[in-house]
Design an enzyme around this catalytic site. Structure first.
Site, PDB file in Angstrom:
ATOM      1  N   LYS A 192       0.798  -1.201   0.117  1.00 20.91           N
ATOM      2  CA  LYS A 192      -0.092  -0.076  -0.100  1.00 20.91           C
ATOM      3  C   LYS A 192       0.860   1.277  -0.188  1.00 20.91           C
ATOM      4  O   LYS A 192       1.573   1.396   1.098  1.00 20.91           O
ATOM      5  CB  LYS A 192      -0.894  -0.041   1.267  1.00 20.91           C
ATOM      6  CG  LYS A 192      -1.902   1.299   0.986  1.00 20.91           C
ATOM      7  CD  LYS A 192      -2.608   1.498   2.462  1.00 20.91           C
ATOM      8  CE  LYS A 192      -1.698   2.701   2.946  1.00 20.91           C
ATOM      9  NZ  LYS A 192      -1.625   4.080   2.207  1.00 20.91           N
ATOM     10  N   GLU A 195      -1.594   7.472   0.169  1.00 24.19           N
ATOM     11  CA  GLU A 195      -2.768   8.022  -0.882  1.00 24.19           C
ATOM     12  C   GLU A 195      -2.254   9.205  -1.616  1.00 24.19           C
ATOM     13  O   GLU A 195      -2.712   9.513  -2.477  1.00 24.19           O
ATOM     14  CB  GLU A 195      -3.917   8.463  -0.142  1.00 24.19           C
ATOM     15  CG  GLU A 195      -4.205   9.340   0.219  1.00 24.19           C
ATOM     16  CD  GLU A 195      -3.641  10.048   1.459  1.00 24.19           C
ATOM     17  OE1 GLU A 195      -2.994   9.215   2.270  1.00 24.19           O
ATOM     18  OE2 GLU A 195      -3.853  11.303   1.759  1.00 24.19           O
ATOM     19  N   GLY A 250       3.904   3.800  13.283  1.00 27.30           N
ATOM     20  CA  GLY A 250       4.624   2.820  13.641  1.00 27.30           C
ATOM     21  C   GLY A 250       4.078   1.972  15.073  1.00 27.30           C
ATOM     22  O   GLY A 250       4.103   0.814  15.050  1.00 27.30           O
ATOM     23  N   GLU A 267      10.786   1.349   9.823  1.00 28.04           N
ATOM     24  CA  GLU A 267      11.582   2.682   9.556  1.00 28.04           C
ATOM     25  C   GLU A 267      10.937   3.887   9.846  1.00 28.04           C
ATOM     26  O   GLU A 267      10.006   4.187   9.005  1.00 28.04           O
ATOM     27  CB  GLU A 267      11.930   2.306   8.061  1.00 28.04           C
ATOM     28  CG  GLU A 267      13.023   3.084   7.398  1.00 28.04           C
ATOM     29  CD  GLU A 267      14.197   2.673   8.128  1.00 28.04           C
ATOM     30  OE1 GLU A 267      14.830   3.286   9.010  1.00 28.04           O
ATOM     31  OE2 GLU A 267      14.636   1.280   8.313  1.00 28.04           O
ATOM     32  N   CYS A 301      13.292  11.355   6.460  1.00 31.08           N
ATOM     33  CA  CYS A 301      13.653  10.792   7.796  1.00 31.08           C
ATOM     34  C   CYS A 301      15.197  10.892   8.177  1.00 31.08           C
ATOM     35  O   CYS A 301      15.457  11.203   9.415  1.00 31.08           O
ATOM     36  CB  CYS A 301      13.252   9.085   7.823  1.00 31.08           C
ATOM     37  SG  CYS A 301      13.974   8.309   6.377  1.00 31.08           S
ATOM     38  N   GLU A 401      10.012  15.999  14.624  1.00 36.84           N
ATOM     39  CA  GLU A 401      10.508  15.819  13.228  1.00 36.84           C
ATOM     40  C   GLU A 401       9.750  16.904  12.699  1.00 36.84           C
ATOM     41  O   GLU A 401       8.476  16.752  12.818  1.00 36.84           O
ATOM     42  CB  GLU A 401      10.190  14.385  12.703  1.00 36.84           C
ATOM     43  CG  GLU A 401      10.999  13.838  11.979  1.00 36.84           C
ATOM     44  CD  GLU A 401      10.516  12.517  11.040  1.00 36.84           C
ATOM     45  OE1 GLU A 401       9.364  12.067  11.487  1.00 36.84           O
ATOM     46  OE2 GLU A 401      11.241  11.930  10.507  1.00 36.84           O
TER      47      GLU A 401
END
Ligand code: NDP
Length: 510
Positions: A192, A195, A250, A267, A301, A401
């Site tokens: 997947k 989107e 995650g 990840e 990342c 982040e």
């Protein structure tokens, strides 16, 4: 904004018709069971560039069924390493053939610069070739030391059906860090994509079919994390989930997967520091810092979004960083000279801006940028190259982040203090050190809590070298031999040679 290097609209044409993306299930291109679709608007050009089927649980059910059947019937899992390698090499060649088309779609959907997208597609085909070499050379172990009547074997077997869930920042590269290794191991997959960036994963599906991959080995379901990603995670017919994305999702995946105790490889994010010592080659370090923070508009990342610079050189380093930042070409991603393109969505742009404003309110100093960037001729969303100094390690801009072109600058006095700042983080993806002293670099490399340490460089990556994080940056590794191991189980086979086993119960003694 004249003091920044802004690239206005290029001559490249946006296609008149959007890319049509459908699910790939059991070797067929299918619409959603309920006929639902969604559209992706280019973040730089404001036009619809993709119209995709919007999957639901029925589509996931069909895709997982196909992957399970393909695996259990051995259509792929029982092929030889040689055959698997042949397919992987064929797909790598097809990726090279389609490089420009894939790169163009990637740029339209993600807003990343076209030159960068082309380089990523080249990097991706190299990974497919590397995985082909592993498909042929993987092996288990034998133990010939267990006694004259015993032989032990450790067989490596594919984990089974793998759900692969990918994000929008490097759609083709990240799917290529997972799928070829899963296939090299003998697994089957349901993929997947985000989107926001489905098109290039669909092209990968086309190439898998063209290469002659058996039906059901690679399946693709398009749509949203909820319900598609969630169903792919919870399904008990799935043996493993490999995910790249935010730490929040995650953690949700770990919880959802715990119902069936399936294997999970993650990840996740990073707040990656680069430490600059006074004896560093400052010119190279400034260039690497500028590259590290603005590459992919900071939506990375591995973004080097936190620099920790020695106080003696901090002002000079900051001034050089600001000067070079002004020269980075920001603007239309379709212009080959552009180095930094659009921000993925307007909502994400607001999130980036909030980090900068909040830092300023808390006493940090915005030395450059700190707001949206107007690009002549374009309606999309762009953010200025931004440098924030006077950042304290307790500020959200130093810990979270930001995922934007925003650099946080902290200072240090001693190596001890620098390492303390580096490790004072929830994340542990990557870290860098700049010094001409090899002892400083080695001490740093050994003490930094990170999956990757770069010394006197930033963000170099190779198919041979494993990539992944510690702490909340994830679990497991991609790339390298370790990347293949993720998709393998060990099976122990213990063999007795001859009738040498003493009976547990001796009927003659009774
Ligand atoms: P997400 O982590 O939400 O998305 C990554 C993928 O997971 C997408 O395909 C998404 O689907 C899917 N997903 C979402 N929810 C679930 C779920 N419950 N179960 C299974 N799959 C799910 O990242 P975002 O796109 O929302 O970005 C948010 C933040 O995440 C960014 O600002 C950045 O900080 C971080 N991020 C980190 C990345 C990295 O490389 N480490 C990559 C991308 C984001 P969909 O989005 O299609 O609904």
């Amino acid at each position: 904004m004249s003091e920044l290097n802004v690239v206005s609209i290029s001559k490249a044409q946006i296609p008149a018709e959007p890319f049509i993306a459908r699910h790939l299930i059991d070797g067929d291109w299918r619409s959603s069971t309920d006929g639902a679709v969604f559209e992706r608007v280019s973040p730089s050009h404001g036009t619809v560039v993709t119209r995709a089927c919007k999957g639901g649980t029925a589509d996931v059910d069909a895709a997982v069924f196909a992957a399970r059947q393909a695996f259990d019937k051995g259509r792929w899992s029982r092929t030889s390493g040689k055959d698997r390698a042949t397919f992987l090499l064929k797909i790598a060649d097809l990726i090279d053939r389609e490089r420009d088309r894939i790169a163009f779609l990637e740029t339209l959907e993600s807003g990343k610069p076209i030159s960068q997208a082309r380089a990523e597609i080249e990097g991706a085909s190299d990974i497919w070739r590397y995985a082909a070499s592993l498909a042929r050379t993987q092996h288990g172990e034998s133990y010939n030391s267990l006694g004259s009547d015993m032989l032990g074997l450790v067989l490596k077997e594919p984990v089974g059906v793998v759900s692969i869930i990918t994000p929008w920042n490097f759609p083709f590269l990240i799917v290529s860090q997972k799928v070829p290794f899963a296939l090299a191991a003998g697994c089957t997959a349901v993929i997947k994509p985000s989107e926001m960036t489905p098109a290039t994963t669909v092209v990968l599906g086309e190439l898998c079919l063209e290469a002659g991959l058996p039906a059901g080995v690679v399946n693709i379901v398009l749509g949203y994390g909820d319900p598609v990603g969630a169903a792919m995670t919870a399904d008990k017919r799935v043996d493993m989930v490999t995910f790249t994305g935010s730490t929040g999702v995650g953690k949700a995946i770990v919880k959802a997967a715990s119902g069936t105790l399936k294997k999970v490889s993650l990840e996740l994010g990073g707040k990656n520091p680069q430490v600059i010592f006074p004896d560093a080659d400052l010119e190279s370090a400034v260039d690497a810092v500028v590259f590290g923070v603005y590459f992919n508009a900071g939506e990375c990342c591995n973004s080097g979004s936190r620099i920790i610079v020695h106080e003696d050189i901090a002002e000079d380093f900051l001034a050089r960083t600001v000067t070079l930042s002004r020269q980075v070409p920001f603007g239309d991603p379709l212009d080959p000279s552009t180095k930094v393109g659009a921000i993925i969505t307007p909502e994400h742009q607001k999130k980036i801006d909030k980090y900068v404003r909040d830092a300023a309110k808390s006493g940090a100093d915005v030395r450059l940028g700190g707001g949206p960037l107007a690009v002549p001729g374009l309606t999309g969303h762009f953010y200025q190259p931004t440098v924030v100094s006077g950042v304290r390690s307790d500020m959200p801009i130093a810990r979270e982040e930001v995922f934007g072109p925003v650099l946080s600058v902290l200072t240090f006095k001693t190596l001890e203090e620098a390492i303390e700042l580096v490790n004072d983080a929830e994340y542990g993806l990557s870290a860098g050190v700049w010094s001409e002293n090899v002892h400083t670099c080695l001490e740093f490399a050994r003490r930094a809590h990170a999956g990757t340490v770069w010394t006197n460089t930033w963000m170099d990556g190779f198919a041979e070298l494993p990539f992944g994080g510690v702490k909340e940056s994830g679990q497991g590794r991609e790339l390298g031999k370790y990347g293949l191991e993720e998709f393998l189980e060990a099976k122990t086979v213990t063999m007795r040679i001859g009738r040498t086993r003493a009976p547990w119960v001796d009927p003659r003694a009774a």
